[in-house]
Motif scaffolding. Sequence first.
Motif, PDB file in Angstrom:
ATOM      1  N   MET A   1      15.851   2.801   5.628  1.00  0.00           N
ATOM      2  CA  MET A   1      14.471   2.754   5.130  1.00  0.00           C
ATOM      3  C   MET A   1      14.328   3.696   3.937  1.00  0.00           C
ATOM      4  N   THR A   2      13.564   3.261   2.946  1.00  0.00           N
ATOM      5  CA  THR A   2      13.215   4.124   1.819  1.00  0.00           C
ATOM      6  C   THR A   2      11.758   4.535   2.000  1.00  0.00           C
ATOM      7  N   THR A   3      11.483   5.831   1.929  1.00  0.00           N
ATOM      8  CA  THR A   3      10.161   6.336   2.293  1.00  0.00           C
ATOM      9  C   THR A   3       9.854   7.595   1.486  1.00  0.00           C
ATOM     10  N   ASN A   4       8.573   7.928   1.385  1.00  0.00           N
ATOM     11  CA  ASN A   4       8.245   9.227   0.783  1.00  0.00           C
ATOM     12  C   ASN A   4       8.244  10.339   1.835  1.00  0.00           C
TER      13      ASN A   4
ATOM     14  N   THR B   1      11.242  -1.108   2.930  1.00  0.00           N
ATOM     15  CA  THR B   1      10.692  -0.362   1.827  1.00  0.00           C
ATOM     16  C   THR B   1       9.242  -0.788   1.625  1.00  0.00           C
ATOM     17  N   GLY B   2       8.682  -0.493   0.459  1.00  0.00           N
ATOM     18  CA  GLY B   2       7.288  -0.834   0.216  1.00  0.00           C
ATOM     19  C   GLY B   2       6.984  -0.810  -1.279  1.00  0.00           C
ATOM     20  N   GLY B   3       5.780  -0.415  -1.614  1.00  0.00           N
ATOM     21  CA  GLY B   3       4.795   0.386  -0.926  1.00  0.00           C
ATOM     22  C   GLY B   3       5.449   1.466  -0.039  1.00  0.00           C
ATOM     23  N   GLU B   4       4.677   1.942   0.892  1.00  0.00           N
ATOM     24  CA  GLU B   4       5.211   2.953   1.792  1.00  0.00           C
ATOM     25  C   GLU B   4       5.351   2.337   3.190  1.00  0.00           C
ATOM     26  N   PRO B   5       6.589   2.085   3.642  1.00  0.00           N
ATOM     27  CA  PRO B   5       6.787   1.352   4.897  1.00  0.00           C
ATOM     28  C   PRO B   5       6.205   2.044   6.122  1.00  0.00           C
ATOM     29  N   THR B   6       6.115   3.380   6.074  1.00  0.00           N
ATOM     30  CA  THR B   6       5.605   4.078   7.266  1.00  0.00           C
ATOM     31  C   THR B   6       4.090   3.902   7.433  1.00  0.00           C
TER      32      THR B   6
ATOM     33  N   HIS C   1       0.852  -1.197   0.000  1.00  0.00           N
ATOM     34  CA  HIS C   1       0.000   0.000   0.000  1.00  0.00           C
ATOM     35  C   HIS C   1       0.889   1.248   0.000  1.00  0.00           C
ATOM     36  N   CYS C   2       0.353   2.345  -0.543  1.00  0.00           N
ATOM     37  CA  CYS C   2       1.117   3.588  -0.528  1.00  0.00           C
ATOM     38  C   CYS C   2       0.165   4.770  -0.387  1.00  0.00           C
ATOM     39  N   ASN C   3       0.646   5.829   0.247  1.00  0.00           N
ATOM     40  CA  ASN C   3      -0.169   7.042   0.388  1.00  0.00           C
ATOM     41  C   ASN C   3       0.089   8.033  -0.748  1.00  0.00           C
TER      42      ASN C   3
ATOM     43  N   LEU D   1      18.226  11.826  -0.835  1.00  0.00           N
ATOM     44  CA  LEU D   1      16.983  12.087  -1.561  1.00  0.00           C
ATOM     45  C   LEU D   1      17.007  11.316  -2.869  1.00  0.00           C
ATOM     46  N   ASN D   2      15.880  10.677  -3.194  1.00  0.00           N
ATOM     47  CA  ASN D   2      15.734   9.962  -4.464  1.00  0.00           C
ATOM     48  C   ASN D   2      14.800  10.755  -5.354  1.00  0.00           C
ATOM     49  N   ALA D   3      15.269  11.136  -6.542  1.00  0.00           N
ATOM     50  CA  ALA D   3      14.398  11.814  -7.503  1.00  0.00           C
ATOM     51  C   ALA D   3      14.349  10.977  -8.778  1.00  0.00           C
ATOM     52  N   VAL D   4      13.157  10.575  -9.168  1.00  0.00           N
ATOM     53  CA  VAL D   4      13.006   9.812 -10.411  1.00  0.00           C
ATOM     54  C   VAL D   4      12.788  10.836 -11.525  1.00  0.00           C
ATOM     55  N   VAL D   5      13.700  10.889 -12.481  1.00  0.00           N
ATOM     56  CA  VAL D   5      13.633  11.919 -13.531  1.00  0.00           C
ATOM     57  C   VAL D   5      12.739  11.401 -14.658  1.00  0.00           C
TER      58      VAL D   5
ATOM     59  N   PHE E   1      19.680  10.868  -8.695  1.00  0.00           N
ATOM     60  CA  PHE E   1      18.738  10.924  -9.807  1.00  0.00           C
ATOM     61  C   PHE E   1      18.592   9.521 -10.391  1.00  0.00           C
ATOM     62  N   ILE E   2      17.345   9.068 -10.473  1.00  0.00           N
ATOM     63  CA  ILE E   2      17.077   7.678 -10.855  1.00  0.00           C
ATOM     64  C   ILE E   2      16.411   7.647 -12.224  1.00  0.00           C
ATOM     65  N   GLU E   3      16.849   6.722 -13.068  1.00  0.00           N
ATOM     66  CA  GLU E   3      16.174   6.519 -14.356  1.00  0.00           C
ATOM     67  C   GLU E   3      14.888   5.722 -14.140  1.00  0.00           C
ATOM     68  N   THR E   4      13.861   6.062 -14.913  1.00  0.00           N
ATOM     69  CA  THR E   4      12.588   5.329 -14.791  1.00  0.00           C
ATOM     70  C   THR E   4      12.761   3.900 -15.302  1.00  0.00           C
ATOM     71  N   MET E   5      12.273   2.955 -14.488  1.00  0.00           N
ATOM     72  CA  MET E   5      12.301   1.540 -14.881  1.00  0.00           C
ATOM     73  C   MET E   5      10.882   1.098 -15.201  1.00  0.00           C
ATOM     74  N   PRO E   6      10.681   0.352 -16.267  1.00  0.00           N
ATOM     75  CA  PRO E   6       9.338  -0.117 -16.614  1.00  0.00           C
ATOM     76  C   PRO E   6       8.899  -1.274 -15.712  1.00  0.00           C
ATOM     77  N   LEU E   7       8.494  -0.947 -14.481  1.00  0.00           N
ATOM     78  CA  LEU E   7       8.042  -1.974 -13.543  1.00  0.00           C
ATOM     79  C   LEU E   7       6.549  -2.197 -13.762  1.00  0.00           C
ATOM     80  N   GLY E   8       6.099  -3.425 -13.574  1.00  0.00           N
ATOM     81  CA  GLY E   8       4.668  -3.695 -13.659  1.00  0.00           C
ATOM     82  C   GLY E   8       4.173  -3.643 -15.099  1.00  0.00           C
TER      83      GLY E   8
ATOM     84  N   ILE F   1       4.546   4.838 -19.083  1.00  0.00           N
ATOM     85  CA  ILE F   1       5.151   6.141 -18.757  1.00  0.00           C
ATOM     86  C   ILE F   1       6.643   5.955 -18.482  1.00  0.00           C
ATOM     87  N   ALA F   2       6.965   4.947 -17.678  1.00  0.00           N
ATOM     88  CA  ALA F   2       8.375   4.727 -17.331  1.00  0.00           C
ATOM     89  C   ALA F   2       9.197   4.505 -18.598  1.00  0.00           C
ATOM     90  N   ARG F   3       8.632   3.777 -19.550  1.00  0.00           N
ATOM     91  CA  ARG F   3       9.364   3.474 -20.778  1.00  0.00           C
ATOM     92  C   ARG F   3       9.494   4.728 -21.665  1.00  0.00           C
TER      93      ARG F   3
END
Length: 332
Positions: A97-100, A69-74, A23-25, A160-164, A189-196, A203-205
């Motif tokens: 932990m990775t979180t928003n 991590t998650g989803g959103e672990p918090t 789950h994620c918020n 900080l993680n920023a997905v460009v 800065f993270i490259e978009t990965m085509p997950l899911g 969009i990621a692609r």
Amino acid sequence: MPAVPRDGYGREIDYLRISLTDHCNLRCVYCMPLAGLSLASPSEFLDAGEIESVVRAAVALGFRKFRLTGGEPTLRPDLVDIVGRMARVPGVGDIAMTTNGVRLPALAAELRAAGLRRVNVHLDSLDPERLARIMRWGSLAAIWAGIEAAEEAGLRPIKLNAVVTRGFNEQDVVPLAALTLARDWHVRFIETMPLGVGEVAGIARRCLVPSAESRALIEAALGPLAPLPPFDRSDESRNHRLPGARGVVGFISPVTEPYCGTCNRMRLTAEGRFHLCLLNDDELDVRAALRGGGGLEAVAAILLRAVRHKPTGHRLDLGLSTERREMYQLGG
Ligand code: SAM
């Protein structure tokens, strides 16, 4: 101390990323769709005691580093308990932990006291409107308050993680990198990965911004980036420093510069399956073993099998989203 386990390609695997929920918020455009999601119910997730058992088994095999991590672990109501149980397992070297960040103002101090060392906070834009467009349910004020709470609680260094994502936040690359001039933060800065599947993967692609392009934008505006040596073996970020900067600018480039050759990680899904590679669908179920009365040895045996069957990599650089293999022979 047990020797660190090696996979079939000789890579030492000692880093376990534990998803606490799917789950994620937030609903970031390249990660989760606004509608049509089928999420697991909390009873399907490993509980705090089960997670502790997996961590004990992992440490007995030589794992040292853990990330939630998650989803959103918090969103897990028992997050502080989970961190506390993990931190009390002898041999656990590091818990991150990775979180928003949205829930960190309420949680950061308690998490630090329970044994969490560091957080990576996901922040794609410094502009409130662009942020709302890319992270959708989030707000800049909420995430920024989370970053400040983490820093105040001593969860350092702040990363900080920023997905460009093309058409959404290329304009933010320079101002985000400039945060490192006055602060000792790591902005990656993270490259978009085509997950899911579906629109999110589309969009990621379509919206991939190669790290080389982000880097060129930063250097044109802020000066040359001096390369830094890797901080540790599990750091997938190629790190640099701007002239006179206190912090670090990093690039995580799974598409244009895959780092599978040095991958040292295993993933545990919230429902208790070891996932052999982020971009590979093969999984080994540990929840069934735990709920069927299996002890630490049974869990360790499954984890060791997962390590041995870890695939070489995902080959996103060749335009593939998974490395398709025949079903694993799981007998050995
Ligand atoms: N909810 C937390 C968060 O937002 O950081 C933790 C889970 S999130 C899946 C973990 C990280 O994955 C995020 O920091 C984000 O940067 C990254 N991410 C999510 N979807 C991605 C995608 N399609 N391509 C690249 N990175 C992605």
